[in-house]
Design a protein around this motif. Sequence first.
Motif, PDB file in Angstrom:
ATOM      1  N   VAL A 143      49.427  69.013 103.189  1.00 10.55           N
ATOM      2  CA  VAL A 143      48.605  68.938 101.984  1.00 10.55           C
ATOM      3  C   VAL A 143      49.473  68.790 100.745  1.00 10.55           C
ATOM      4  N   VAL A 144      49.087  67.846  99.906  1.00 14.67           N
ATOM      5  CA  VAL A 144      49.619  67.746  98.550  1.00 14.67           C
ATOM      6  C   VAL A 144      48.497  68.201  97.628  1.00 14.67           C
ATOM      7  N   ALA A 145      48.718  69.292  96.899  1.00 18.99           N
ATOM      8  CA  ALA A 145      47.683  69.891  96.061  1.00 18.99           C
ATOM      9  C   ALA A 145      47.968  69.654  94.591  1.00 18.99           C
ATOM     10  N   VAL A 146      46.909  69.506  93.824  1.00 22.09           N
ATOM     11  CA  VAL A 146      47.030  69.430  92.364  1.00 22.09           C
ATOM     12  C   VAL A 146      46.639  70.796  91.810  1.00 22.09           C
ATOM     13  N   GLY A 147      47.610  71.567  91.422  1.00 21.14           N
ATOM     14  CA  GLY A 147      47.358  72.887  90.862  1.00 21.14           C
ATOM     15  C   GLY A 147      47.529  73.996  91.885  1.00 21.14           C
ATOM     16  N   GLU A 148      48.035  75.115  91.410  1.00 25.84           N
ATOM     17  CA  GLU A 148      48.307  76.244  92.302  1.00 25.84           C
ATOM     18  C   GLU A 148      47.023  76.861  92.840  1.00 25.84           C
ATOM     19  N   ALA A 149      45.944  76.850  92.067  1.00 27.75           N
ATOM     20  CA  ALA A 149      44.684  77.420  92.557  1.00 27.75           C
ATOM     21  C   ALA A 149      44.187  76.649  93.779  1.00 27.75           C
ATOM     22  N   THR A 150      44.282  75.320  93.729  1.00 32.50           N
ATOM     23  CA  THR A 150      43.886  74.507  94.883  1.00 32.50           C
ATOM     24  C   THR A 150      44.812  74.772  96.058  1.00 32.50           C
ATOM     25  N   ALA A 151      46.102  74.905  95.779  1.00 33.00           N
ATOM     26  CA  ALA A 151      47.068  75.183  96.843  1.00 33.00           C
ATOM     27  C   ALA A 151      46.771  76.517  97.522  1.00 33.00           C
ATOM     28  N   ARG A 152      46.434  77.532  96.734  1.00 36.70           N
ATOM     29  CA  ARG A 152      46.122  78.844  97.314  1.00 36.70           C
ATOM     30  C   ARG A 152      44.900  78.775  98.218  1.00 36.70           C
ATOM     31  N   THR A 153      43.877  78.062  97.783  1.00 34.63           N
ATOM     32  CA  THR A 153      42.662  77.930  98.595  1.00 34.63           C
ATOM     33  C   THR A 153      42.964  77.187  99.890  1.00 34.63           C
TER      34      THR A 153
END
Length: 227
Positions: A79-89
């Motif tokens: 996964v490449v996430a935009v933003g740490e909140a998305t990464a945490r989820t």
Amino acid sequence: MTAGSGKRVAVLRPEPGNARTAERAAARGFDVMRLPLFELGPLAWSPPDPDGFDALLLTSAAAVRHAGPGLEPLRRLPVVAVGEATARTARAAGLSVVATGEGGVATAVSLADSMGLTRLLHLAGRDRMPDAPGVTALSVYATDPLPIAAGATGILAEGWTALLHSPRAARRLAMLVDRDATARDSIALAALGHAVLDAAGQDWRRAVAADRPTDAALLDLVARTAD
């Protein structure tokens, strides 16, 4: 509403993010009004063959929450996430996050490309940005407007700063304010980025954009600039 320092913020984003932002703002001593403009819900979708992609691109935690069983065959993709909140989820859902960008979609795509991840599957909302080169977008959730009573935006003129988390929220707020004949120059805006702020248009009392797409940066901005 909570008692606080006198700085007032109106949280317009959908649940469950609305409650999280409101909690963070209250913890910082702000007065908080929760006025979600949209609600999120899942869409029916079918996952493509994961062999056709190098990674998942996630720009919103809502994509993970609402993807449903279609996410299962895609779990082996990084996964490449935009933003740490998305990464945490994504991590909480058992996905492997290999990169987190903080500068928007273009920065995340560039970061993925630097890692050799050139074929990205973007699990997105129904009202999404056009596909970027190397990105295939697939809608897995919808953001639908909630009914807002006529005249409801008038309270925002009473010293509130409206927090804008998306271009769509910015456009709808502008439409509602104009519908209610509330003077734009009586309302302050704080947006999660310049693209979000631009979507709101002109003539607001104060309109500022955070330099990072996080609640912390947004609330820091309000603390520095609020009347």
